[in-house]
Design an enzyme around this catalytic site. Structure first.
Site, mmCIF file in Angstrom:
data_model
loop_
_atom_site.group_PDB
_atom_site.id
_atom_site.type_symbol
_atom_site.label_atom_id
_atom_site.label_comp_id
_atom_site.label_asym_id
_atom_site.label_seq_id
_atom_site.Cartn_x
_atom_site.Cartn_y
_atom_site.Cartn_z
ATOM 1 N N ASP A 213 0.855 -1.196 0.000
ATOM 2 C CA ASP A 213 0.000 0.000 0.000
ATOM 3 C C ASP A 213 0.887 1.241 0.000
ATOM 4 O O ASP A 213 2.065 1.178 0.326
ATOM 5 C CB ASP A 213 -0.866 0.018 1.269
ATOM 6 C CG ASP A 213 -0.004 -0.046 2.522
ATOM 7 O OD1 ASP A 213 0.316 -1.165 2.946
ATOM 8 O OD2 ASP A 213 0.383 1.023 3.037
ATOM 9 N N ASP A 215 1.596 4.556 1.983
ATOM 10 C CA ASP A 215 1.331 4.977 3.351
ATOM 11 C C ASP A 215 0.544 6.295 3.353
ATOM 12 O O ASP A 215 0.466 7.003 2.344
ATOM 13 C CB ASP A 215 2.656 5.123 4.106
ATOM 14 C CG ASP A 215 2.485 4.890 5.592
ATOM 15 O OD1 ASP A 215 1.867 3.878 5.967
ATOM 16 O OD2 ASP A 215 2.964 5.723 6.379
#
Ligand SMILES: [Zn+2]
Length: 274
Positions: A213, A215
């Protein structure tokens, strides 16, 4: 379970990672190990990968019962060394602090920043024992890892700084923006003290960081969610497993006489190494 007296030479290479790695070990046997620091996260699975004797330890326990700040890190590295392990490969899920490295990117970090707070991060609770940690990861296995990843069709980032946060919560947006402003690359929750404990036992330690992902500081939505992280990791686990197996096959039989192997030169240890 194998009995303890026969476990000193079971495996020379270990994989510490998520539960998705069980399937890649052939002729697997479970070994229950105890250490002066308690039991490791789980019994260690020992078997063959690419014809080599390999140990697998699920970092969080097979049922994922240990959150990052409760993992028995000292027991884990001690147990691995006690069964003969000298080289550790550590696949791990991380958040990215730069949009250049999106979900699915493999990064082989070369630096680490410790932002953990509550963990027991050393074996050296007495005496003057200070291991070198300027270069926290094994310099010998890094090029093998990068070259093998390329051959397997990955486009690995050859370096990066991993900041390890205490967790289990994700970073706030301000924390994440601050990390990114320092020039740091990745955020994770388990890379410390695992790497330094490996160094204190003179083990070679190599992280393989898979970005799951962006952040909070670099993405524009509501921030990281656990569902997002697990989904990206699950989508890449087979590829990552194949890569780790190929890296194991590519490692020399004997580990190199490198800075990890010499980490304890000149230090009088307060205990006998396992
Ligand atoms: Zn090394």
């Amino acid at each position: 379970m194998a009995d303890l007296a026969s476990t000193a030479d079971l495996a020379s290479i270990a994989v510490v990672g998520g539960s998705g790695f069980y399937e890649f070990i052939d002729h697997a046997e479970q070994v229950k190990i105890d250490t002066p620091f308690g039991a490791p996260s789980d019994p260690i699975t020992v078997g063959e990968v690419s014809g080599r004797s390999v140990a697998f330890l699920p970092r969080h326990g097979r049922d994922h019962r240990f959150p990052p700040h409760k993992i028995p890190y000292r027991a884990n590295m001690w147990a691995l060394r006690s069964i003969g392990v000298r080289r550790v490969l550590a696949p791990t899920a991380v958040g990215s602090l730069t949009s250049v490295y999106g979900p699915g990117t493999l990064v082989i970090p070369d630096q680490l920043v410790d932002r953990t707070r509550t963990r027991e991060a050393t074996y050296f609770d007495e005496g003057a024992c200070h291991v070198p940690f300027a270069d926290p990861y094994c310099p010998s296995i890094r090029p093998v890892t990068i070259a093998t990843a390329r051959e397997q069709g990955w486009v690995p980032a050859r370096s990066g700084t991993l900041v390890v946060i205490e967790g289990p919560r994700f970073s706030s947006r301000a924390e994440s923006q601050w990390f990114a402003a320092q020039g740091w690359t990745l955020v994770g929750m388990t890379g410390h003290p695992e790497a330094v404990l490996a160094r204190e036992l003179a083990l070679c330690y190599t992280p393989l960081a898979l970005v799951t992902d962006l952040d909070a500081g670099v993405e524009e939505g509501a921030g990281v969610t656990q569902a997002e992280v697990f989904k990206v990791f699950a989508a890449n686990i087979k590829r990552l497993r194949d890569l780790v197996a190929t890296i194991i096959a590519a490692l020399p039989e004997e580990r190199e006489d490198d800075l990890c192997a010499h980490a304890l030169d000149g230090i009088t240890l307060p205990f006998d190494l396992p």
